[in-house]
Design an enzyme around this catalytic site. Structure first.
Site, PDB file in Angstrom:
ATOM      1  N   ASP A  56       0.936  -1.221   0.005  1.00  0.00           N
ATOM      2  CA  ASP A  56       0.005  -0.165  -0.018  1.00  0.00           C
ATOM      3  C   ASP A  56       0.952   1.166   0.025  1.00  0.00           C
ATOM      4  O   ASP A  56       1.438   1.732   1.155  1.00  0.00           O
ATOM      5  CB  ASP A  56      -0.934  -0.076   1.365  1.00  0.00           C
ATOM      6  CG  ASP A  56      -1.890   1.116   1.243  1.00  0.00           C
ATOM      7  OD1 ASP A  56      -1.727   2.325   0.568  1.00  0.00           O
ATOM      8  OD2 ASP A  56      -2.799   1.036   2.115  1.00  0.00           O
ATOM      9  N   GLU A 151       0.953   2.843  12.957  1.00  0.00           N
ATOM     10  CA  GLU A 151      -0.138   2.732  11.972  1.00  0.00           C
ATOM     11  C   GLU A 151      -1.039   1.903  12.642  1.00  0.00           C
ATOM     12  O   GLU A 151      -1.469   0.726  12.500  1.00  0.00           O
ATOM     13  CB  GLU A 151       0.709   2.121  10.673  1.00  0.00           C
ATOM     14  CG  GLU A 151      -0.512   2.106   9.352  1.00  0.00           C
ATOM     15  CD  GLU A 151      -1.455   0.906   9.315  1.00  0.00           C
ATOM     16  OE1 GLU A 151      -2.302   0.835  10.075  1.00  0.00           O
ATOM     17  OE2 GLU A 151      -1.256  -0.296   8.689  1.00  0.00           O
ATOM     18  N   GLU A 160     -10.914  -2.416  15.321  1.00  0.00           N
ATOM     19  CA  GLU A 160      -9.715  -3.304  15.933  1.00  0.00           C
ATOM     20  C   GLU A 160      -9.423  -2.599  17.327  1.00  0.00           C
ATOM     21  O   GLU A 160      -8.565  -3.116  17.912  1.00  0.00           O
ATOM     22  CB  GLU A 160      -8.815  -3.696  14.951  1.00  0.00           C
ATOM     23  CG  GLU A 160      -9.183  -4.759  13.919  1.00  0.00           C
ATOM     24  CD  GLU A 160      -7.979  -5.129  13.185  1.00  0.00           C
ATOM     25  OE1 GLU A 160      -8.136  -6.262  12.538  1.00  0.00           O
ATOM     26  OE2 GLU A 160      -7.019  -4.196  12.761  1.00  0.00           O
ATOM     27  N   HIS A 300      -5.226  -0.106   1.232  1.00  0.00           N
ATOM     28  CA  HIS A 300      -5.656  -1.334   1.632  1.00  0.00           C
ATOM     29  C   HIS A 300      -7.068  -1.121   2.389  1.00  0.00           C
ATOM     30  O   HIS A 300      -7.665  -2.052   2.887  1.00  0.00           O
ATOM     31  CB  HIS A 300      -4.691  -2.217   2.388  1.00  0.00           C
ATOM     32  CG  HIS A 300      -4.294  -1.824   3.662  1.00  0.00           C
ATOM     33  ND1 HIS A 300      -3.526  -0.780   4.061  1.00  0.00           N
ATOM     34  CD2 HIS A 300      -4.622  -2.303   4.884  1.00  0.00           C
ATOM     35  CE1 HIS A 300      -3.352  -0.678   5.369  1.00  0.00           C
ATOM     36  NE2 HIS A 300      -3.934  -1.495   5.826  1.00  0.00           N
TER      37      HIS A 300
END
Length: 360
Positions: A56, A151, A160, A300
């Site tokens: 990515d 990230e 998440e 992504h």
């Protein structure tokens, strides 16, 4: 919609030896004792996930530029990389002049990261640590760091719940004048026309080989779809849902509800709402932005699509009002629950509704 939609559930990958609570265990014991949270970490040991993220270029080059073009911020500093994966961000920091980099990851990817760092002759700067941020101390008696890089963003920004870990690391280790990379995040919403895809993925259940399976349609409607949206499908302007200051955000801020107001750019139909995010490195000499907008290059993360139960005919200049509410999942805080209210009164139609979605 372009391509094929992703499931938001990450497939677990089990290496020959697993780590449970920091200890090596045999396959059978790990399989038996692991919880859903353990599977979350275990899935990130698989090389395929890291290959996708590294390829990515929008994502990776934004982080590279944040370090490479701002060496004045990095020289001689101590950097903490939270969720280091293969160690790419740590190596960017080391090459930009960091004095020391602590790279933390809970998954078994750390074994590869250590070798990669060594192969690139940066192991005298980068120390790779396996463990949960909330359960460890930094080596060398380190109490504070100058920069925290991560990230951490998930689908729809908050999926998440890795931002929880970044908040913990910030509160524990970031020096008073320290820097967060990135330090701002925004979530946006717009509306799209998507009749063909909705017919294929949602309304198809109304008649399956002559049988009524509308019950399954209700399930399909309750799950947002992660997929790539063609910019030509966008019918309205976009509206910011939330602007996160990474120096001030708390875990409680992940639960929010905000009103939005979208204006149609042309006469068309609305079948879904689309959410995406951007993050900024504002402390850089020149602001660096990483965006997942459908009007920008592919990432992504793609975009997150919320299909409406009914389509809306809308004319240019008409306004679609609504409320978008987000909260962590009740069973698993890494999941997300959404409540979306729509209030629309137009020349050719109206809709007052509320739909709930669950990202699992």
């Amino acid at each position: 919609m372009e391509g094929q939609g992703d499931s938001v559930m990450t497939e677990s990958k089990n290496p020959s030896k697993s780590m449970l609570n920091g200890n090596p265990v045999a396959d059978g014991d790990a399989e038996k004792d692991m919880t859903s949270k353990d599977y979350y970490f275990d899935s990130y040991a698989h090389f395929g996930i890291h290959e996708e993220m590294l390829k990515d270029t929008v994502r990776t080059l934004a982080y590279r530029d944040a370090f490479a073009m701002n060496e004045h911020l990095i020289q001689g500093k101590v950097v903490l990389d939270v969720g280091c994966g293969t160690g790419i961000l740590s190596m960017f920091a080391a090459r930009a002049g960091a004095k020391k980099v602590y790279a933390i990851d809970c998954s078994n990817i750390v074994h590869s990261a250590r070798q990669i760092v060594k192969d690139n002759k940066l192991d005298h700067i980068v120390t790779v640590i396996q463990g949960k941020v909330e359960e460890l101390e930094l080596p060398d008696g380190c109490q504070k760091v100058d920069i925290i890089v991560s990230e951490w963003m998930g689908y729809c920004l908050l999926y998440e719940a890795m931002i929880d870990t970044i908040i913990y690391a910030r509160d524990k280790w970031l020096a008073p004048d320290g820097i967060m990379f990135p330090d701002r995040a925004q979530m946006y919403i717009c509306a799209i026309e998507d009749r063909d895809y909705k017919e294929d993925k949602i309304n198809w259940w109304k008649n399956v080989y002559g049988f009524d399976m509308t019950h399954m349609r209700n399930h399909a409607l309750s799950e947002p779809l992660v997929d790539t949206v063609d910019a030509r499908q966008i019918v309205t302007n976009h509206s910011m849902l939330i602007d996160i200051d990474m120096y001030k955000v708390t875990v409680a801020n992940k639960t929010f509800g905000v009103d939005f107001d979208l204006v149609a750019k042309r006469d068309d139909y609305i079948h879904a709402l689309v959410v995406w995010f951007s993050v900024d490195f504002t402390r850089c000499h020149r602001n660096i932005r990483l965006t997942t907008s459908p009007e920008s290059d592919y990432t992504h993360w793609k975009q997150t699509v919320f299909y409406l139960d009914r389509y809306l005919p809308i004319k240019r200049g008409e306004r679609l009002f609504g409320k978008f509410a987000v909260s962590p999942g009740k069973q698993n805080v890494r999941d997300l629950d959404f409540d979306v209210e729509i209030n629309f009164q137009g020349q050719h139609g109206y809709l007052h509704s509320k739909q709930s979605f669950k990202m699992r």
